[in-house]
Design an enzyme around this catalytic site. Structure first.
Site, PDB file in Angstrom:
ATOM      1  CD  GLU A   1      33.309  53.987  48.090  1.00 45.58           C
ATOM      2  OE1 GLU A   1      33.962  52.943  47.669  1.00 45.58           O
ATOM      3  OE2 GLU A   1      33.956  55.111  47.927  1.00 45.58           O
TER       4      GLU A   1
ATOM      5  CG  HIS B   1      36.377  63.322  41.881  1.00 43.65           C
ATOM      6  ND1 HIS B   1      37.505  63.525  43.156  1.00 43.65           N
ATOM      7  CD2 HIS B   1      35.327  63.084  42.687  1.00 43.65           C
ATOM      8  CE1 HIS B   1      36.830  63.411  44.205  1.00 43.65           C
ATOM      9  NE2 HIS B   1      35.430  62.912  44.096  1.00 43.65           N
TER      10      HIS B   1
ATOM     11  CD  GLU C   1      22.812  55.713  48.559  1.00 43.07           C
ATOM     12  OE1 GLU C   1      23.734  55.422  49.097  1.00 43.07           O
ATOM     13  OE2 GLU C   1      22.137  56.628  47.639  1.00 43.07           O
TER      14      GLU C   1
ATOM     15  CG  HIS D   1      34.238  59.592  42.105  1.00 38.74           C
ATOM     16  ND1 HIS D   1      33.201  59.261  41.514  1.00 38.74           N
ATOM     17  CD2 HIS D   1      34.199  58.929  43.222  1.00 38.74           C
ATOM     18  CE1 HIS D   1      32.227  58.874  42.478  1.00 38.74           C
ATOM     19  NE2 HIS D   1      32.928  58.654  43.409  1.00 38.74           N
TER      20      HIS D   1
ATOM     21  NE  ARG E   1      39.222  56.841  48.391  1.00 40.31           N
ATOM     22  CZ  ARG E   1      40.171  57.380  48.896  1.00 40.31           C
ATOM     23  NH1 ARG E   1      41.469  56.900  49.093  1.00 40.31           N
ATOM     24  NH2 ARG E   1      39.891  58.753  49.533  1.00 40.31           N
TER      25      ARG E   1
ATOM     26  CG  ASP F   1      28.603  54.328  49.784  1.00 41.52           C
ATOM     27  OD1 ASP F   1      29.195  55.273  49.691  1.00 41.52           O
ATOM     28  OD2 ASP F   1      28.204  53.590  48.934  1.00 41.52           O
TER      29      ASP F   1
HETATM   30  C1  UD1 Z   1      34.694  60.082  48.365  1.00 42.55           C
HETATM   31  C2  UD1 Z   1      34.167  58.961  48.854  1.00 42.55           C
HETATM   32  C3  UD1 Z   1      33.249  58.202  47.743  1.00 42.55           C
HETATM   33  C4  UD1 Z   1      32.206  58.987  47.120  1.00 42.55           C
HETATM   34  C5  UD1 Z   1      33.081  60.206  46.760  1.00 42.55           C
HETATM   35  C6  UD1 Z   1      31.825  61.038  45.998  1.00 42.55           C
HETATM   36  C7  UD1 Z   1      35.087  57.693  50.790  1.00 42.55           C
HETATM   37  C8  UD1 Z   1      36.251  57.064  51.167  1.00 42.55           C
HETATM   38  N1  UD1 Z   1      35.201  57.876  49.523  1.00 42.55           N
HETATM   39  O1  UD1 Z   1      35.505  59.737  47.292  1.00 42.55           O
HETATM   40  O2  UD1 Z   1      32.579  57.207  48.396  1.00 42.55           O
HETATM   41  O3  UD1 Z   1      31.651  58.227  46.140  1.00 42.55           O
HETATM   42  O4  UD1 Z   1      33.681  60.929  47.746  1.00 42.55           O
HETATM   43  O5  UD1 Z   1      32.680  62.130  45.167  1.00 42.55           O
HETATM   44  O6  UD1 Z   1      34.473  58.233  51.592  1.00 42.55           O
HETATM   45  N2  UD1 Z   1      39.110  67.110  46.966  1.00 42.55           N
HETATM   46  C9  UD1 Z   1      39.289  68.443  46.899  1.00 42.55           C
HETATM   47  N3  UD1 Z   1      38.302  69.001  47.054  1.00 42.55           N
HETATM   48  C10 UD1 Z   1      37.150  68.615  47.323  1.00 42.55           C
HETATM   49  C11 UD1 Z   1      36.845  67.315  47.452  1.00 42.55           C
HETATM   50  C12 UD1 Z   1      38.085  66.431  47.295  1.00 42.55           C
HETATM   51  O7  UD1 Z   1      40.347  68.774  46.441  1.00 42.55           O
HETATM   52  O8  UD1 Z   1      36.198  69.287  47.537  1.00 42.55           O
HETATM   53  C13 UD1 Z   1      40.272  66.123  46.675  1.00 42.55           C
HETATM   54  C14 UD1 Z   1      41.262  66.264  48.042  1.00 42.55           C
HETATM   55  O9  UD1 Z   1      42.518  66.110  47.529  1.00 42.55           O
HETATM   56  C15 UD1 Z   1      40.821  64.802  48.554  1.00 42.55           C
HETATM   57  C16 UD1 Z   1      40.550  63.818  47.816  1.00 42.55           C
HETATM   58  O10 UD1 Z   1      39.964  64.595  46.593  1.00 42.55           O
HETATM   59  O11 UD1 Z   1      41.763  64.582  49.557  1.00 42.55           O
HETATM   60  C17 UD1 Z   1      39.783  62.646  48.097  1.00 42.55           C
HETATM   61  O12 UD1 Z   1      38.600  62.866  48.745  1.00 42.55           O
HETATM   62  P1  UD1 Z   1      37.913  61.714  49.694  1.00 42.55           P
HETATM   63  O13 UD1 Z   1      36.632  62.315  50.197  1.00 42.55           O
HETATM   64  O14 UD1 Z   1      38.867  61.151  50.310  1.00 42.55           O
HETATM   65  O15 UD1 Z   1      37.790  60.640  48.542  1.00 42.55           O
HETATM   66  P2  UD1 Z   1      36.738  60.647  47.075  1.00 42.55           P
HETATM   67  O16 UD1 Z   1      37.592  59.971  46.032  1.00 42.55           O
HETATM   68  O17 UD1 Z   1      36.453  62.053  47.055  1.00 42.55           O
HETATM   69  N1  UDP Z   2      27.486  66.117  40.536  1.00 40.87           N
HETATM   70  C1  UDP Z   2      27.415  67.305  40.667  1.00 40.87           C
HETATM   71  N2  UDP Z   2      28.349  68.009  39.564  1.00 40.87           N
HETATM   72  C2  UDP Z   2      29.376  67.199  38.987  1.00 40.87           C
HETATM   73  C3  UDP Z   2      29.344  65.763  38.913  1.00 40.87           C
HETATM   74  C4  UDP Z   2      28.258  65.164  39.774  1.00 40.87           C
HETATM   75  O1  UDP Z   2      26.723  68.106  41.292  1.00 40.87           O
HETATM   76  O2  UDP Z   2      30.280  67.951  38.550  1.00 40.87           O
HETATM   77  C5  UDP Z   2      26.503  65.292  41.390  1.00 40.87           C
HETATM   78  C6  UDP Z   2      25.392  64.313  40.714  1.00 40.87           C
HETATM   79  O3  UDP Z   2      24.365  64.662  40.097  1.00 40.87           O
HETATM   80  C7  UDP Z   2      25.076  63.263  41.610  1.00 40.87           C
HETATM   81  C8  UDP Z   2      26.284  63.540  42.659  1.00 40.87           C
HETATM   82  O4  UDP Z   2      27.042  64.632  42.176  1.00 40.87           O
HETATM   83  O5  UDP Z   2      23.940  63.821  42.332  1.00 40.87           O
HETATM   84  C9  UDP Z   2      27.068  62.004  42.512  1.00 40.87           C
HETATM   85  O6  UDP Z   2      28.315  62.369  43.273  1.00 40.87           O
HETATM   86  P1  UDP Z   2      29.682  61.673  43.017  1.00 40.87           P
HETATM   87  O7  UDP Z   2      29.583  61.020  41.963  1.00 40.87           O
HETATM   88  O8  UDP Z   2      30.875  62.526  43.498  1.00 40.87           O
HETATM   89  O9  UDP Z   2      29.594  60.209  44.171  1.00 40.87           O
HETATM   90  P2  UDP Z   2      28.783  58.911  44.198  1.00 40.87           P
HETATM   91  O10 UDP Z   2      27.330  59.321  43.964  1.00 40.87           O
HETATM   92  O11 UDP Z   2      29.430  58.288  42.960  1.00 40.87           O
HETATM   93  O12 UDP Z   2      29.077  58.554  45.470  1.00 40.87           O
END
Ligand code: UD1
Ligand code: UDP
Length: 367
Positions: free
Chosen positions: A134, A239, A120, A206, A208, A98
């Site tokens: 999401e 995160h 999913e 993490h 939003r 999502d």
């Molecule tokens: C995203 C997804 C969320 C999911 C989550 C899993 C959307 C809107 N949100 O949220 O559904 O649960 O991923 O973790 O699609 N960043 C880094 N390095 C990385 C990843 C992220 O620095 O490897 C930082 C960056 O500043 C980036 C910010 O995190 O801009 C946000 O990343 P983004 O994918 O927009 O949102 P998440 O909060 O990670």
């Molecule tokens: N996870 C990981 N390293 C971490 C924290 C989580 O590999 O430090 C894994 C966890 O086992 C799960 C997935 O990341 O399978 C969940 O991702 P996240 O919480 O970022 O996203 P969401 O599931 O909420 O979309």
């Protein structure tokens, strides 16, 4: 023989974890030409997972920017995807979950008349603001998808309620359990300085919709728990989203028994879940994995699209609410009976064969 070209798309860490078993299973079938597209909505956290599963993307859009805004990310993705679909011309695309990646791929494929399989499918809270964005992403994807791979009967019912035809839904189990079982069976070292005599509370957060005051409440509750329980060790892989990271380090950085660290690679994170006594998290994936490992989860949200484990009593919603987090965690630390009733080791989300069912459905369709 013409091979069916399947474009498997991954953008973020959880998509890669849950899509990896599907990609690996599809690649074993000679009838498919499997192409992996990484949008790289996440960068480091995506690469961590792809490396672990030995998956090398054929195309990498590298779209991540620091603290990216949703509109900007969506616009950039749509433009980049347009180019990829024109060049690749896949017979179908597969997306998982999502995220913004999922929703934009579904929309771009719709414009290009390319059928989409949604892994999913059918998770719903029925509240567009929770989780944000999401719930909207999966509703839009559900409207556009051709195949709906629902993890549970409950998610299948949600899709039927939205008017999806039963013939287009397959209940597969969540592929996160495929990935978990593949990983948990390995002998993994958790390379983190933890005191082996202390009980471990593992934390992730993490979402939003919790940014700002709700997330500060979560941190204050964690700090209160850590101060009240000096003999308990807290481990929190933070995160990298700046809205999370900056606040977590500001409010928790000085607590001696809270260890903050970078996101863990998937295998060490699974090891940390196995080693933990209790998990406090707002993660979707962790809500699915932890029950299968027999670990109670307190979920830092008021609603969940994963009601199965809550109904079975192994996951509890505590919201981003200071009092509830402190009270419920303290009960689980102090009351053995309350703990045992939640630490039962059941797997409501899958049996580890989700990917097989998805591949079989596609095989049957194309043959
Ligand atoms: C995203 C997804 C969320 C999911 C989550 C899993 C959307 C809107 N949100 O949220 O559904 O649960 O991923 O973790 O699609 N960043 C880094 N390095 C990385 C990843 C992220 O620095 O490897 C930082 C960056 O500043 C980036 C910010 O995190 O801009 C946000 O990343 P983004 O994918 O927009 O949102 P998440 O909060 O990670
Ligand atoms: N996870 C990981 N390293 C971490 C924290 C989580 O590999 O430090 C894994 C966890 O086992 C799960 C997935 O990341 O399978 C969940 O991702 P996240 O919480 O970022 O996203 P969401 O599931 O909420 O979309």
């Amino acid at each position: 023989m013409k091979k069916e070209k399947i474009l498997c798309v991954v953008g973020t860490r959880p998509e890669a974890i849950k899509m990896a078993p599907v990609i690996l299973a599809l690649k074993r079938e000679p009838e498919f030409d499997v192409r992996v597209l990484a949008t790289a909505q996440h960068r480091h956290m995506l690469d961590q997972v792809l490396d672990f599963f030995g998956i090398k993307p054929d195309i990498d859009l590298n779209v991540m920017r620091p603290n990216q805004a949703l509109t900007e990310l969506t616009a950039r993705l749509l433009l980049e995807l347009d180019g990829v679909l024109k060049t690749e011309k896949p017979d179908m695309a597969l997306v998982q979950g999502d995220t913004t990646t999922v929703m934009t791929v579904a929309l771009a494929c719709f414009y290009h008349r390319i059928p989409v399989g949604h892994v999913e499918a059918g998770l719903r809270t029925w509240d567009m603001r929770n989780p944000f964005p999401e719930e909207a992403n999966r509703v839009i994807t559900g409207k556009l998808a051709r195949w709906h791979f629902a993890p549970t009967e409950n998610s299948r019912r949600n899709l039927l309620q939205e008017g999806v035809s039963d013939a287009d839904i397959v209940v597969t189990g969540n592929t996160v359990i495929d990935a978990l079982l593949m990983t948990a069976a390995q002998d993994i070292r958790l390379d983190i300085p933890l005191d082996g005599n202390k009980r471990l509370v593992l934390v992730t957060s993490h979402r939003r919709e919790n940014f700002g005051e709700p997330f500060r409440n979560i941190c204050r509750a964690l700090r209160a728990l850590a101060e009240a329980n000096p003999s308990v060790q807290f481990l929190y892989p933070v995160h990298p989203n700046p809205n999370v990271k900056d606040v977590a380090y500001e409010l928790l950085g000085a607590c001696p028994n809270i260890l903050l660290c970078e996101p863990l690679d998937y295998a060490p994170f699974v090891a940390a879940m196995k080693r933990s006594y209790l998990i406090i998290s707002d993660s979707g994936g962790v809500q699915e994995e932890a029950p299968a490992l027999g670990k109670p989860v307190l979920v830092l949200r008021d609603e969940t699209e994963r009601p199965e484990a809550v109904e079975q009593g192994v996951v509890k919603l505590v919201g981003p609410n200071y009092d509830r987090i402190v009270k419920e965690a303290q009960t689980l630390l102090d009351d053995e009976n309350a703990y045992r009733s939640m630490a039962r080791g059941i797997s409501p989300y899958g049996d580890g064969h989700g990917a097989e069912r998805i591949v079989k459905t596609l095989s049957d369709h194309f043959s």
